[in-house]
Motif scaffolding. Structure first.
Motif, PDB file in Angstrom:
ATOM      1  N   LEU A  81       0.828  -1.211   0.000  1.00 25.42           N
ATOM      2  CA  LEU A  81       0.000   0.000   0.000  1.00 25.42           C
ATOM      3  C   LEU A  81       0.862   1.261   0.000  1.00 25.42           C
ATOM      4  CD1 LEU A  81      -2.979   0.992   0.251  1.00 25.42           C
ATOM      5  CD2 LEU A  81      -2.605   1.076   2.717  1.00 25.42           C
ATOM      6  N   ALA A  82       1.915   1.279   0.815  1.00 26.24           N
ATOM      7  CA  ALA A  82       2.787   2.461   0.872  1.00 26.24           C
ATOM      8  C   ALA A  82       3.560   2.638  -0.426  1.00 26.24           C
ATOM      9  CB  ALA A  82       3.753   2.328   2.052  1.00 26.24           C
ATOM     10  N   THR A  83       3.978   1.536  -1.049  1.00 21.83           N
ATOM     11  CA  THR A  83       4.740   1.631  -2.289  1.00 21.83           C
ATOM     12  C   THR A  83       3.873   2.116  -3.438  1.00 21.83           C
ATOM     13  OG1 THR A  83       6.183  -0.168  -1.554  1.00 21.83           O
ATOM     14  CG2 THR A  83       6.197   0.357  -3.901  1.00 21.83           C
ATOM     15  N   LYS A  84       2.666   1.584  -3.535  1.00 23.22           N
ATOM     16  CA  LYS A  84       1.773   1.970  -4.629  1.00 23.22           C
ATOM     17  C   LYS A  84       1.266   3.397  -4.468  1.00 23.22           C
ATOM     18  CE  LYS A  84      -1.225  -0.798  -6.451  1.00 23.22           C
ATOM     19  NZ  LYS A  84      -0.661  -0.944  -7.792  1.00 23.22           N
ATOM     20  N   ALA A  85       1.214   3.892  -3.224  1.00 21.59           N
ATOM     21  CA  ALA A  85       0.674   5.236  -3.001  1.00 21.59           C
ATOM     22  C   ALA A  85       1.560   6.306  -3.615  1.00 21.59           C
ATOM     23  CB  ALA A  85       0.490   5.480  -1.507  1.00 21.59           C
ATOM     24  N   VAL A  86       2.878   6.157  -3.503  1.00 21.46           N
ATOM     25  CA  VAL A  86       3.789   7.188  -4.003  1.00 21.46           C
ATOM     26  C   VAL A  86       4.313   6.874  -5.395  1.00 21.46           C
ATOM     27  CG1 VAL A  86       4.528   7.829  -1.692  1.00 21.46           C
ATOM     28  CG2 VAL A  86       5.781   6.068  -2.921  1.00 21.46           C
ATOM     29  N   ARG A  87       3.840   5.793  -5.993  1.00 20.85           N
ATOM     30  CA  ARG A  87       4.377   5.390  -7.283  1.00 20.85           C
ATOM     31  C   ARG A  87       3.953   6.371  -8.375  1.00 20.85           C
ATOM     32  NH1 ARG A  87       3.337  -0.585  -9.330  1.00 20.85           N
ATOM     33  NH2 ARG A  87       4.698  -0.948  -7.541  1.00 20.85           N
ATOM     34  N   VAL A  88       4.899   6.784  -9.165  1.00 21.77           N
ATOM     35  CA  VAL A  88       4.637   7.586 -10.350  1.00 21.77           C
ATOM     36  C   VAL A  88       5.211   6.796 -11.523  1.00 21.77           C
ATOM     37  CG1 VAL A  88       4.748   9.895 -11.351  1.00 21.77           C
ATOM     38  CG2 VAL A  88       4.968   9.618  -8.903  1.00 21.77           C
ATOM     39  N   ALA A  89       4.676   5.621 -11.763  1.00 26.40           N
ATOM     40  CA  ALA A  89       5.254   4.713 -12.752  1.00 26.40           C
ATOM     41  C   ALA A  89       4.886   5.104 -14.173  1.00 26.40           C
ATOM     42  CB  ALA A  89       4.805   3.284 -12.470  1.00 26.40           C
ATOM     43  N   TRP A  90       3.733   5.670 -14.359  1.00 27.24           N
ATOM     44  CA  TRP A  90       3.351   6.110 -15.700  1.00 27.24           C
ATOM     45  C   TRP A  90       2.400   7.296 -15.550  1.00 27.24           C
ATOM     46  CZ3 TRP A  90       2.790   1.175 -13.856  1.00 27.24           C
ATOM     47  CH2 TRP A  90       1.546   0.840 -13.359  1.00 27.24           C
ATOM     48  N   PRO A  91       2.280   8.127 -16.579  1.00 31.55           N
ATOM     49  CA  PRO A  91       1.523   9.375 -16.418  1.00 31.55           C
ATOM     50  C   PRO A  91       0.058   9.168 -16.090  1.00 31.55           C
ATOM     51  CG  PRO A  91       2.902   9.448 -18.388  1.00 31.55           C
ATOM     52  CD  PRO A  91       2.939   8.043 -17.887  1.00 31.55           C
ATOM     53  N   THR A  92      -0.537   8.031 -16.499  1.00 34.98           N
ATOM     54  CA  THR A  92      -1.968   7.837 -16.272  1.00 34.98           C
ATOM     55  C   THR A  92      -2.247   7.105 -14.973  1.00 34.98           C
ATOM     56  OG1 THR A  92      -1.875   5.778 -17.534  1.00 34.98           O
ATOM     57  CG2 THR A  92      -2.430   7.790 -18.731  1.00 34.98           C
ATOM     58  N   ALA A  93      -1.239   6.967 -14.104  1.00 37.85           N
ATOM     59  CA  ALA A  93      -1.451   6.232 -12.857  1.00 37.85           C
ATOM     60  C   ALA A  93      -2.448   6.978 -11.977  1.00 37.85           C
ATOM     61  CB  ALA A  93      -0.131   6.062 -12.116  1.00 37.85           C
ATOM     62  N   LEU A  94      -3.490   6.261 -11.524  1.00 31.76           N
ATOM     63  CA  LEU A  94      -4.500   6.883 -10.689  1.00 31.76           C
ATOM     64  C   LEU A  94      -4.053   7.021  -9.242  1.00 31.76           C
ATOM     65  CD1 LEU A  94      -7.639   4.987 -12.063  1.00 31.76           C
ATOM     66  CD2 LEU A  94      -6.851   7.267 -12.673  1.00 31.76           C
ATOM     67  N   ASN A  95      -3.031   6.257  -8.850  1.00 31.33           N
ATOM     68  CA  ASN A  95      -2.624   6.251  -7.457  1.00 31.33           C
ATOM     69  C   ASN A  95      -1.282   6.928  -7.249  1.00 31.33           C
ATOM     70  OD1 ASN A  95      -1.186   4.408  -8.841  1.00 31.33           O
ATOM     71  ND2 ASN A  95      -1.397   2.722  -7.397  1.00 31.33           N
ATOM     72  N   ALA A  96      -0.899   7.826  -8.118  1.00 30.18           N
ATOM     73  CA  ALA A  96       0.412   8.459  -8.024  1.00 30.18           C
ATOM     74  C   ALA A  96       0.363   9.613  -7.033  1.00 30.18           C
ATOM     75  CB  ALA A  96       0.852   8.962  -9.387  1.00 30.18           C
ATOM     76  N   GLY A  97       1.352   9.671  -6.169  1.00 25.86           N
ATOM     77  CA  GLY A  97       1.510  10.791  -5.268  1.00 25.86           C
ATOM     78  C   GLY A  97       0.508  10.843  -4.143  1.00 25.86           C
ATOM     79  N   LEU A  98      -0.096   9.718  -3.747  1.00 27.03           N
ATOM     80  CA  LEU A  98      -1.057   9.712  -2.656  1.00 27.03           C
ATOM     81  C   LEU A  98      -0.348   9.456  -1.338  1.00 27.03           C
ATOM     82  CD1 LEU A  98      -3.943   7.742  -4.375  1.00 27.03           C
ATOM     83  CD2 LEU A  98      -3.430  10.180  -4.444  1.00 27.03           C
ATOM     84  N   LEU A  99      -1.117   9.491  -0.249  1.00 30.78           N
ATOM     85  CA  LEU A  99      -0.542   9.431   1.086  1.00 30.78           C
ATOM     86  C   LEU A  99      -1.038   8.201   1.838  1.00 30.78           C
ATOM     87  CD1 LEU A  99      -0.829  13.130   2.321  1.00 30.78           C
ATOM     88  CD2 LEU A  99       1.265  11.926   1.799  1.00 30.78           C
ATOM     89  N   THR A 100      -0.135   7.593   2.580  1.00 28.37           N
ATOM     90  CA  THR A 100      -0.495   6.610   3.602  1.00 28.37           C
ATOM     91  C   THR A 100       0.169   7.049   4.897  1.00 28.37           C
ATOM     92  OG1 THR A 100       1.396   5.209   3.044  1.00 28.37           O
ATOM     93  CG2 THR A 100      -0.697   4.716   1.951  1.00 28.37           C
ATOM     94  N   LYS A 101      -0.564   6.971   5.972  1.00 25.95           N
ATOM     95  CA  LYS A 101      -0.042   7.448   7.243  1.00 25.95           C
ATOM     96  C   LYS A 101      -0.315   6.421   8.321  1.00 25.95           C
ATOM     97  CE  LYS A 101       0.279  11.605  10.091  1.00 25.95           C
ATOM     98  NZ  LYS A 101      -0.172  13.000  10.254  1.00 25.95           N
ATOM     99  N   ALA A 102       0.745   6.022   9.037  1.00 26.14           N
ATOM    100  CA  ALA A 102       0.630   5.069  10.141  1.00 26.14           C
ATOM    101  C   ALA A 102       0.515   5.840  11.447  1.00 26.14           C
ATOM    102  CB  ALA A 102       1.834   4.132  10.168  1.00 26.14           C
ATOM    103  N   VAL A 103      -0.438   5.462  12.275  1.00 25.12           N
ATOM    104  CA  VAL A 103      -0.670   6.135  13.548  1.00 25.12           C
ATOM    105  C   VAL A 103      -0.481   5.133  14.684  1.00 25.12           C
ATOM    106  CG1 VAL A 103      -2.274   7.738  12.479  1.00 25.12           C
ATOM    107  CG2 VAL A 103      -3.153   5.667  13.549  1.00 25.12           C
ATOM    108  N   ASN A 104      -0.306   5.658  15.871  1.00 24.68           N
ATOM    109  CA  ASN A 104      -0.152   4.825  17.066  1.00 24.68           C
ATOM    110  C   ASN A 104      -1.482   4.144  17.378  1.00 24.68           C
ATOM    111  OD1 ASN A 104       0.571   3.666  19.458  1.00 24.68           O
ATOM    112  ND2 ASN A 104       1.047   5.573  20.528  1.00 24.68           N
ATOM    113  N   PRO A 105      -1.513   2.804  17.454  1.00 23.21           N
ATOM    114  CA  PRO A 105      -2.798   2.124  17.673  1.00 23.21           C
ATOM    115  C   PRO A 105      -3.284   2.149  19.117  1.00 23.21           C
ATOM    116  CG  PRO A 105      -1.034   0.517  17.528  1.00 23.21           C
ATOM    117  CD  PRO A 105      -0.400   1.853  17.277  1.00 23.21           C
ATOM    118  N   ARG A 106      -2.590   2.827  19.996  1.00 30.64           N
ATOM    119  CA  ARG A 106      -2.947   2.809  21.417  1.00 30.64           C
ATOM    120  C   ARG A 106      -4.339   3.400  21.631  1.00 30.64           C
ATOM    121  NH1 ARG A 106      -0.292   2.219  26.200  1.00 30.64           N
ATOM    122  NH2 ARG A 106      -1.069   3.373  28.004  1.00 30.64           N
TER     123      ARG A 106
END
Length: 425
Positions: free
Chosen positions: A317-342
């Protein structure tokens, strides 16, 4: 950005024999260099901080490092001419593997965490070798040209994106054949959207009843690929255990068992990629828990946690979020954020107060504000709020708040009423 594309190879019988020859030569060299490191380590260490005035210590030798061991390769080819068949950079990569394994044993990784004592590789443990450099025009259709190895045919199921260059190529032997992993690199920096301008964030709570539950109350069912295949795997494993060691029947059973396990692994990985893509197609920020998976696999839930594969999914998920593999990528430059589960399952997502619950309690019912929801949905909303920094309500999610009932005043006998006499019997 660095990505890895894996393709299946279609090798001839002669090429398969050549691959096995290279693996065997590299394995022997790996074991020899590792033994040289261990000899130096045993001769130059001492269990005490002082020694007597008269001692008989052997003559200390220099520490064999990466550069000193790499200088022995030309002499190796003179003493053993059959090593001339292996490409020089592939041999150097073998030295690099020994150096990394021994450094992790003595010094640890970047976080200072040390690994165990490196093993000497048996035939089944040394399965790959790497070409550290490839030419620009190494791929022509479905033909890949490798230095000193020649041309190999591969299943070129997806092309290399424009702007990426091939850096390394690793040939790996797996249970069902040979694969090549191309490490490709693009020097451009991906444009990641700022956290303040996200328009459709979502929070996900990983679980074992469902694979994940979103903060909008939708869920993804858990496939349980290993548990479904466990009966078949047990049957094949029994055939391996009952066969005689070294026999052809045992070799065939081991190959069959490896293929069965690989099928389960491939199905799980395919599910992870498809789930990650569906999340990133619909949302621009995905908030999730920072899970301690190493701690969870030491509990009674180990089999279910490993079958779900949370670590692999979050990495994809983290790898695909920042992937800019091709210009038509729908998931390029998105964010994933991990938070403390406490306390994400304990706190109320509506008022923020803590509502203690046991693991068996699947419904969150807040006595302070009357908010009622599924336990995992409440946790997903808390995860999203922690990632964004303020309460977020999805349009598709309706907040279920139960208004506290007004209690009727209790009528006490003899208060506010005149006493009456009931003469009827």
């Amino acid at each position: 950005m660095r990505l890895a594309y894996q393709y299946r190879l279609r090798l001839t019988k002669a090429q398969e024999a050549e691959v096995e020859k290279w693996l065997d030569l590299l394995r022997h060299q790996y074991n020899y260099l590792l033994a040289d490191r261990f000899n130096w380590y045993e001769q130059n260490r001492c269990s005490v901080n002082s020694c007597p005035l008269v001692c008989h210590l052997p003559k200390l030798r220099d520490n064999p490092d990466y550069f000193s061991q790499k200088k022995t390769l030309p002499q190796l080819k003179k003493n053993r001419p059959w090593y001339g068949a292996v490409q020089s950079q592939v041999l150097q990569d073998c030295v690099k593997r020994v150096d990394l394994a021994f450094k992790r044993f003595l010094k640890g990784d970047s976080n200072g965490k040390k690994s165990g004592r490196p093993r000497f590789k048996s035939k089944n443990r040394y399965k790959s070798f790497t070409f550290p450099a490839l030419s620009k025009n190494s791929i022509n259709g479905n033909i890949l040209t490798l230095p000193k190895f020649g041309k190999v045919k591969m299943v070129y199921h997806r092309p290399i994106p424009e702007g990426f260059k091939i850096k390394t190529a690793t040939i790996t032997r797996k249970a069902d054949g040979y694969y090549i992993t191309l490490s490709i690199q693009d020097d451009s920096v991906p444009n990641i959207i700022p956290a303040d301008s996200v328009s459709n964030p979502i929070g996900i709570d990983m679980g074992l009843k469902s694979f994940l539950i979103k903060s909008d109350s939708t869920e993804v069912p858990i496939p349980q690929y290993y548990r479904k295949a466990q009966k078949r795997l047990k049957k094949i494993q029994k055939a391996v255990s009952r066969s005689k060691k070294g026999s052809n029947n045992r070799k065939r059973a081991v190959v069959k068992l490896g293929k069965a396990h690989k099928k389960v692994s491939d199905a799980r990985k395919d599910f992870h990629f498809k789930t990650a893509k569906s999340l990133l197609d619909d949302h621009d920020l995905i908030a999730h828990e920072k899970l301690n998976i190493k701690g969870l696999v030491k509990t009674k839930m180990a089999k279910s946690v490993l079958d779900a594969g949370w670590g692999q999914f979050l990495s994809i998920l983290a790898t695909k979020a920042v992937r800019v593999a091709w210009p038509t990528a729908l998931n390029a430059g998105l964010l994933t954020k991990a938070v403390n589960p406490r306390n994400t399952s304990q706190n109320c997502s509506n008022c923020g107060k803590k509502v203690p619950k046991k693991l068996k309690d699947r419904i969150h019912s807040c006595p302070h504000c009357g908010y009622t929801a599924d336990r995992d949905v409440n946790a997903a909303i808390n995860i999203l709020n922690l990632a964004v920094g303020h309460p977020v309500r999805s349009k598709a999610f309706r907040v279920s708040v139960r208004a506290p009932r007004r209690r009727k005043p209790i009528a006490l006998a003899g208060v506010g009423k005149k006493p009456t006499l009931n003469l009827k019997r």
